[in-house]
Design a protein around this motif. Structure first.
Motif, PDB file in Angstrom:
ATOM      1  N   UNK A  87       0.840  -1.193   0.000  1.00 36.85           N
ATOM      2  CA  UNK A  87       0.000   0.000   0.000  1.00 36.85           C
ATOM      3  C   UNK A  87       0.877   1.245   0.000  1.00 36.85           C
ATOM      4  N   UNK A  88       0.465   2.226  -0.806  1.00 40.91           N
ATOM      5  CA  UNK A  88       1.173   3.508  -0.830  1.00 40.91           C
ATOM      6  C   UNK A  88       0.758   4.320   0.391  1.00 40.91           C
ATOM      7  N   UNK A  89       1.381   5.462   0.566  1.00 45.72           N
ATOM      8  CA  UNK A  89       1.043   6.346   1.687  1.00 45.72           C
ATOM      9  C   UNK A  89      -0.416   6.794   1.626  1.00 45.72           C
ATOM     10  N   UNK A  90      -0.979   6.830   0.408  1.00 41.23           N
ATOM     11  CA  UNK A  90      -2.378   7.239   0.249  1.00 41.23           C
ATOM     12  C   UNK A  90      -3.338   6.050   0.298  1.00 41.23           C
ATOM     13  N   UNK A  92      -3.270   3.291  -1.700  1.00 39.01           N
ATOM     14  CA  UNK A  92      -3.463   2.579  -2.968  1.00 39.01           C
ATOM     15  C   UNK A  92      -2.609   1.313  -3.003  1.00 39.01           C
ATOM     16  N   UNK A  93      -3.171   0.249  -3.520  1.00 41.56           N
ATOM     17  CA  UNK A  93      -2.428  -1.005  -3.658  1.00 41.56           C
ATOM     18  C   UNK A  93      -1.612  -0.964  -4.945  1.00 41.56           C
ATOM     19  N   UNK A  94      -0.306  -1.257  -4.817  1.00 41.15           N
ATOM     20  CA  UNK A  94       0.572  -1.307  -5.990  1.00 41.15           C
ATOM     21  C   UNK A  94       1.453  -2.540  -5.905  1.00 41.15           C
ATOM     22  N   UNK A  95       2.009  -2.914  -7.043  1.00 39.82           N
ATOM     23  CA  UNK A  95       2.979  -4.017  -7.093  1.00 39.82           C
ATOM     24  C   UNK A  95       4.228  -3.579  -6.329  1.00 39.82           C
ATOM     25  N   UNK A  96       4.779  -4.477  -5.548  1.00 43.15           N
ATOM     26  CA  UNK A  96       6.017  -4.202  -4.846  1.00 43.15           C
ATOM     27  C   UNK A  96       7.095  -3.872  -5.889  1.00 43.15           C
ATOM     28  N   UNK A  97       7.818  -2.760  -5.721  1.00 40.65           N
ATOM     29  CA  UNK A  97       8.846  -2.390  -6.702  1.00 40.65           C
ATOM     30  C   UNK A  97       9.891  -3.476  -6.941  1.00 40.65           C
ATOM     31  N   UNK A  98      10.145  -4.343  -5.968  1.00 41.69           N
ATOM     32  CA  UNK A  98      11.123  -5.420  -6.159  1.00 41.69           C
ATOM     33  C   UNK A  98      10.698  -6.375  -7.271  1.00 41.69           C
ATOM     34  N   UNK A  99       9.394  -6.572  -7.425  1.00 42.18           N
ATOM     35  CA  UNK A  99       8.905  -7.459  -8.491  1.00 42.18           C
ATOM     36  C   UNK A  99       9.278  -6.875  -9.855  1.00 42.18           C
ATOM     37  N   UNK A 100       9.052  -5.591 -10.033  1.00 44.27           N
ATOM     38  CA  UNK A 100       9.414  -4.934 -11.291  1.00 44.27           C
ATOM     39  C   UNK A 100      10.911  -4.938 -11.529  1.00 44.27           C
ATOM     40  N   UNK A 101      11.684  -4.735 -10.464  1.00 46.74           N
ATOM     41  CA  UNK A 101      13.140  -4.758 -10.591  1.00 46.74           C
ATOM     42  C   UNK A 101      13.628  -6.144 -11.003  1.00 46.74           C
ATOM     43  N   UNK A 102      13.050  -7.186 -10.414  1.00 48.14           N
ATOM     44  CA  UNK A 102      13.439  -8.555 -10.764  1.00 48.14           C
ATOM     45  C   UNK A 102      13.086  -8.842 -12.221  1.00 48.14           C
ATOM     46  N   UNK A 103      11.901  -8.423 -12.628  1.00 44.21           N
ATOM     47  CA  UNK A 103      11.482  -8.652 -14.016  1.00 44.21           C
ATOM     48  C   UNK A 103      12.383  -7.916 -15.000  1.00 44.21           C
ATOM     49  N   UNK A 104      12.757  -6.682 -14.680  1.00 40.26           N
ATOM     50  CA  UNK A 104      13.652  -5.918 -15.549  1.00 40.26           C
ATOM     51  C   UNK A 104      15.016  -6.599 -15.664  1.00 40.26           C
ATOM     52  N   UNK A 105      15.556  -7.066 -14.546  1.00 39.22           N
ATOM     53  CA  UNK A 105      16.850  -7.767 -14.584  1.00 39.22           C
ATOM     54  C   UNK A 105      16.751  -9.014 -15.444  1.00 39.22           C
ATOM     55  N   UNK A 106      15.633  -9.741 -15.357  1.00 35.97           N
ATOM     56  CA  UNK A 106      15.457 -10.944 -16.186  1.00 35.97           C
ATOM     57  C   UNK A 106      15.405 -10.601 -17.667  1.00 35.97           C
ATOM     58  N   UNK A 107      14.706  -9.542 -18.025  1.00 32.76           N
ATOM     59  CA  UNK A 107      14.609  -9.128 -19.429  1.00 32.76           C
ATOM     60  C   UNK A 107      15.996  -8.759 -19.964  1.00 32.76           C
TER      61      UNK A 107
END
Length: 142
Positions: A87-90, A92-107
């Protein structure tokens, strides 16, 4: 190889293709610990296949560094308190940034792996010179 397979097209051949000397370059000291371990593994394999030269150092470093980052991120994601959605400070539910970082490293890893012919499909598109087999004591006897 293409001549043997009957797929050679002389109009697509590069008769002046540079052929740098094969070598195992020294990795940079900026690589993560996991990246250095991957460097050792990959550089040996690529050299055995006749695919590694000093010119390939930056590409191999980039692959290995992304591999090292991916491993570090995956370890963080295996911790018991890890959540895929945060959850963000407001609120809102968002994907954990680590998931995006892991996906970017894999790509990025995949892009460099295909450059070196290190995926099943990319291996079918490269041709490499035969190298001497140091493990076979009879390799020098024709």
């Amino acid at each position: 190889m293409k001549l043997l397979q009957g797929t050679n097209r002389p109009d697509r051949e590069n008769k002046n293709e540079p052929k740098p000397d094969l070598s195992i370059p020294t990795p940079g000291n900026h690589l993560l610990a996991e990246a250095l371990m991957e460097w050792g593994r990959m550089s040996r394999e690529l050299h055995k296949l006749g695919l590694l030269t000093e010119l390939d150092r930056p590409a191999l470093e980039a692959y290995c560094q992304n591999y090292g980052r991916w491993i570090e991120i995956e370890r963080e994601m295996q911790k018991p308190d890890f959540k895929y959605v945060i959850l963000t400070a407001k609120g809102n539910a968002i994907q954990n940034p680590l998931v995006g970082m892991a996906n970017t490293a894999q790509v990025l890893m995949h892009k460099f792996l295909t450059e070196f012919g290190m995926t099943p499909s990319s291996r079918t598109r490269i041709s490499a010179p035969k190298t001497k087999d140091d493990t076979n004591p009879f390799a020098n006897f024709g």
